[in-house]
Design a protein around this motif. Structure first.
Motif, PDB file in Angstrom:
ATOM      1  N   MET A 136       0.840  -1.203   0.000  1.00 43.19           N
ATOM      2  CA  MET A 136       0.000   0.000   0.000  1.00 43.19           C
ATOM      3  C   MET A 136       0.878   1.257   0.000  1.00 43.19           C
ATOM      4  O   MET A 136       1.916   1.305   0.648  1.00 43.19           O
ATOM      5  N   GLN A 137       0.421   2.282  -0.737  1.00 46.25           N
ATOM      6  CA  GLN A 137       1.134   3.550  -0.760  1.00 46.25           C
ATOM      7  C   GLN A 137       0.862   4.312   0.532  1.00 46.25           C
ATOM      8  O   GLN A 137      -0.222   4.203   1.119  1.00 46.25           O
ATOM      9  N   ASN A 138       1.851   5.095   0.992  1.00 43.02           N
ATOM     10  CA  ASN A 138       1.673   5.773   2.276  1.00 43.02           C
ATOM     11  C   ASN A 138       1.124   7.184   2.151  1.00 43.02           C
ATOM     12  O   ASN A 138       0.919   7.862   3.164  1.00 43.02           O
ATOM     13  N   LYS A 139       0.903   7.680   0.941  1.00 41.16           N
ATOM     14  CA  LYS A 139       0.331   9.008   0.764  1.00 41.16           C
ATOM     15  C   LYS A 139      -1.182   8.963   0.909  1.00 41.16           C
ATOM     16  O   LYS A 139      -1.842   8.047   0.433  1.00 41.16           O
ATOM     17  N   ARG A 140      -1.708   9.989   1.575  1.00 34.09           N
ATOM     18  CA  ARG A 140      -3.164  10.129   1.692  1.00 34.09           C
ATOM     19  C   ARG A 140      -3.597  11.215   0.710  1.00 34.09           C
ATOM     20  O   ARG A 140      -3.046  12.315   0.706  1.00 34.09           O
ATOM     21  N   VAL A 141      -4.575  10.887  -0.115  1.00 31.28           N
ATOM     22  CA  VAL A 141      -4.893  11.712  -1.275  1.00 31.28           C
ATOM     23  C   VAL A 141      -6.338  12.199  -1.233  1.00 31.28           C
ATOM     24  O   VAL A 141      -7.244  11.455  -0.850  1.00 31.28           O
ATOM     25  N   LEU A 142      -6.534  13.459  -1.650  1.00 23.93           N
ATOM     26  CA  LEU A 142      -7.874  14.004  -1.845  1.00 23.93           C
ATOM     27  C   LEU A 142      -8.109  14.200  -3.338  1.00 23.93           C
ATOM     28  O   LEU A 142      -7.257  14.756  -4.036  1.00 23.93           O
ATOM     29  N   VAL A 143      -9.258  13.738  -3.832  1.00 21.96           N
ATOM     30  CA  VAL A 143      -9.663  13.993  -5.217  1.00 21.96           C
ATOM     31  C   VAL A 143     -10.911  14.864  -5.191  1.00 21.96           C
ATOM     32  O   VAL A 143     -11.959  14.456  -4.684  1.00 21.96           O
ATOM     33  N   ALA A 144     -10.796  16.077  -5.738  1.00 21.90           N
ATOM     34  CA  ALA A 144     -11.936  16.976  -5.882  1.00 21.90           C
ATOM     35  C   ALA A 144     -12.373  16.937  -7.342  1.00 21.90           C
ATOM     36  O   ALA A 144     -11.552  17.102  -8.240  1.00 21.90           O
ATOM     37  N   GLY A 145     -13.659  16.701  -7.553  1.00 22.56           N
ATOM     38  CA  GLY A 145     -14.153  16.508  -8.914  1.00 22.56           C
ATOM     39  C   GLY A 145     -14.281  15.038  -9.261  1.00 22.56           C
ATOM     40  O   GLY A 145     -14.344  14.664 -10.432  1.00 22.56           O
ATOM     41  N   ALA A 146     -14.342  14.187  -8.247  1.00 20.49           N
ATOM     42  CA  ALA A 146     -14.302  12.735  -8.452  1.00 20.49           C
ATOM     43  C   ALA A 146     -15.553  12.171  -9.101  1.00 20.49           C
ATOM     44  O   ALA A 146     -15.546  11.040  -9.580  1.00 20.49           O
ATOM     45  N   THR A 147     -16.644  12.937  -9.139  1.00 17.66           N
ATOM     46  CA  THR A 147     -17.852  12.435  -9.796  1.00 17.66           C
ATOM     47  C   THR A 147     -17.876  12.768 -11.278  1.00 17.66           C
ATOM     48  O   THR A 147     -18.760  12.312 -11.998  1.00 17.66           O
ATOM     49  N   GLY A 148     -16.895  13.554 -11.748  1.00 16.18           N
ATOM     50  CA  GLY A 148     -16.806  13.891 -13.162  1.00 16.18           C
ATOM     51  C   GLY A 148     -16.057  12.834 -13.949  1.00 16.18           C
ATOM     52  O   GLY A 148     -15.550  11.858 -13.388  1.00 16.18           O
ATOM     53  N   TYR A 149     -15.971  13.029 -15.254  1.00 20.49           N
ATOM     54  CA  TYR A 149     -15.357  12.045 -16.153  1.00 20.49           C
ATOM     55  C   TYR A 149     -13.906  11.752 -15.773  1.00 20.49           C
ATOM     56  O   TYR A 149     -13.545  10.607 -15.465  1.00 20.49           O
ATOM     57  N   LEU A 150     -13.055  12.773 -15.760  1.00 22.08           N
ATOM     58  CA  LEU A 150     -11.647  12.546 -15.450  1.00 22.08           C
ATOM     59  C   LEU A 150     -11.442  12.227 -13.976  1.00 22.08           C
ATOM     60  O   LEU A 150     -10.655  11.333 -13.630  1.00 22.08           O
ATOM     61  N   GLY A 151     -12.147  12.934 -13.097  1.00 18.96           N
ATOM     62  CA  GLY A 151     -11.978  12.700 -11.667  1.00 18.96           C
ATOM     63  C   GLY A 151     -12.282  11.264 -11.275  1.00 18.96           C
ATOM     64  O   GLY A 151     -11.580  10.672 -10.442  1.00 18.96           O
ATOM     65  N   SER A 152     -13.306  10.678 -11.884  1.00 20.79           N
ATOM     66  CA  SER A 152     -13.641   9.281 -11.570  1.00 20.79           C
ATOM     67  C   SER A 152     -12.545   8.341 -12.042  1.00 20.79           C
ATOM     68  O   SER A 152     -12.243   7.338 -11.387  1.00 20.79           O
ATOM     69  N   CYS A 153     -11.909   8.682 -13.165  1.00 18.57           N
ATOM     70  CA  CYS A 153     -10.795   7.861 -13.660  1.00 18.57           C
ATOM     71  C   CYS A 153      -9.582   7.974 -12.738  1.00 18.57           C
ATOM     72  O   CYS A 153      -8.890   6.981 -12.485  1.00 18.57           O
ATOM     73  N   ILE A 154      -9.325   9.182 -12.218  1.00 18.32           N
ATOM     74  CA  ILE A 154      -8.204   9.377 -11.296  1.00 18.32           C
ATOM     75  C   ILE A 154      -8.442   8.602 -10.002  1.00 18.32           C
ATOM     76  O   ILE A 154      -7.523   7.969  -9.459  1.00 18.32           O
TER      77      ILE A 154
END
Length: 282
Positions: free
Chosen positions: A1-19
Motif C-alpha cells: 500500500m502507498q503511504n500518501k493520503r490523497v484528496l480527489v476533488a471533482g471525483a464524480t466527473g469524467y476525469l476525476g472518476s478515472c483518477i
C-alpha cells in the motif's frame, strides 16, 4: 500500500472518476469531495467521502486534514445553478487551495486544458488559468496538467455521424490528438510522482478533424457526408453568441469553436485508440 493520503476533488466527473480508480488501483488511500449525499454511489471506491460545496468556504472546513496530495479536476463545462466559471473554476479551486495551504498539503495537482495559458481571452480560461497563476504564486509544490480533448468530447463527431452528416469549419485540416480518460488519469498520477511542474498531454494518435469525422462514419458503417463550412461562419457564430447570450451560454461554445480553428497537438501518452473507442460506442 502507498503511504500518501490523497484528496480527489471533482471525483464524480469524467476525469476525476478515472483518477480515483487509478489511485485505488495503485494502493493509495483516497478521500473524495462530493456535493450531495446522493452522489456517494458514484464514488464507492473511495476510502472516505467528504460532503461539501466547493464554492462555499464554510462547508470545506477539514477537507484537507491529514491529506498529502490534492488532485483537482473541478470545473464546469455546462454551467448550472447560476454559477459561473469564476465561481467554480477559479474561486472554488482557490477555496480548496487555501484549505490545502492551511493544513500543510505537500503537493497540489490541477487540470486545466491544452493551450489554456495562451487563450486567456476566453471566459473559461480567464478562470482556469487565473487559478493556475494563484497556484504558482502560493508557494505550494504544484503540478499543472493541460490535456488535449478527451475521447468523450469526440462523441460530438459520432453524434453528427449518426445523422448522416458531419459539419466542420474551414478545410477540416486542423490536427489534434485526443486522449482517453483512463490514460490521462495514469499520466496525472505519474506526474504527481515526478518532478515536472507543468505538462501538456495528448493521446497516442494525431488526426485531422476530417479524419476524425471519417472514423466516426466508419464506426457506424455509414456513407454519410462531411461538410466543410466556410470559417467565417464559425467566427460569426461566436460573435452572435457573445452579443445575444450570457457567458453561461456562450462560454462552452466559445471554447469549442475557438479550439476548432487551431492545431491542438500535445506530447503523446497512453495506449487507447480513438478508433476502438468509436467502434465501442457505435
Amino acid at each position: 500500500m502507498q503511504n500518501k493520503r490523497v484528496l480527489v476533488a471533482g471525483a464524480t466527473g469524467y476525469l476525476g472518476s478515472c483518477i480515483l480508480k487509478e489511485l485505488k488501483n495503485r494502493g493509495y488511500w483516497v478521500r473524495v469531495l462530493i456535493r450531495r449525499e446522493q452522489q456517494r454511489e458514484k464514488v464507492i471506491e473511495a476510502d472516505e467521502v467528504f460532503v461539501g460545496e466547493i464554492t462555499e468556504i464554510d462547508t470545506l472546513q477539514g477537507i484537507t486534514d491529514s491529506i498529502d496530495w490534492v488532485f483537482s479536476t473541478v470545473g464546469i463545462t455546462r454551467q448550472k445553478d447560476g454559477l459561473t466559471y469564476m465561481d467554480v473554476d477559479y474561486q472554488g479551486n482557490i477555496n480548496l487551495l487555501n484549505q490545502a495551504l492551511h493544513t500543510g498539503v505537500e503537493r497540489f495537482l490541477y487540470v486545466s486544458s491544452l493551450n489554456g495559458d495562451k487563450l486567456k481571452s476566453l471566459k473559461i480560461f480567464q478562470a482556469k488559468e487565473g487559478f493556475v497563476d494563484q497556484l504558482k504564486a502560493s508557494g505550494i509544490d504544484y503540478r499543472v496538467i493541460r490535456p488535449n480533448g478527451f475521447f468523450s468530447d469526440m462523441l460530438d463527431f459520432l453524434n453528427m455521424a449518426r445523422k448522416g452528416r458531419v459539419y466542420l469549419f474551414g478545410k477540416g485540416d486542423k490536427k489534434l490528438n485526443p486522449i482517453a480518460g483512463e490514460d490521462l488519469a495514469k499520466v496525472c498520477v505519474d506526474k504527481m510522482l515526478g518532478e515536472e511542474s507543468e505538462s501538456n498531454v495528448g493521446g497516442p494518435d494525431v488526426f485531422s478533424q476530417y479524419e476524425i469525422a471519417e472514423l466516426a462514419l466508419q464506426a457506424l458503417g455509414k456513407r454519410g457526408e462531411i461538410v466543410c463550412l466556410p470559417d467565417f461562419i464559425r467566427v460569426l457564430i461566436i460573435k452572435v453568441l457573445r452579443l445575444f447570450t450570457s457567458s453561461k451560454v456562450y462560454g462552452p461554445f466559445e471554447f469549442f469553436l475557438t479550439a476548432m480553428a487551431n492545431d491542438n497537438v500535445a506530447p503523446s501518452y497512453g495506449e487507447q485508440h480513438l478508433k476502438h473507442f468509436f467502434n465501442t460506442k457505435a
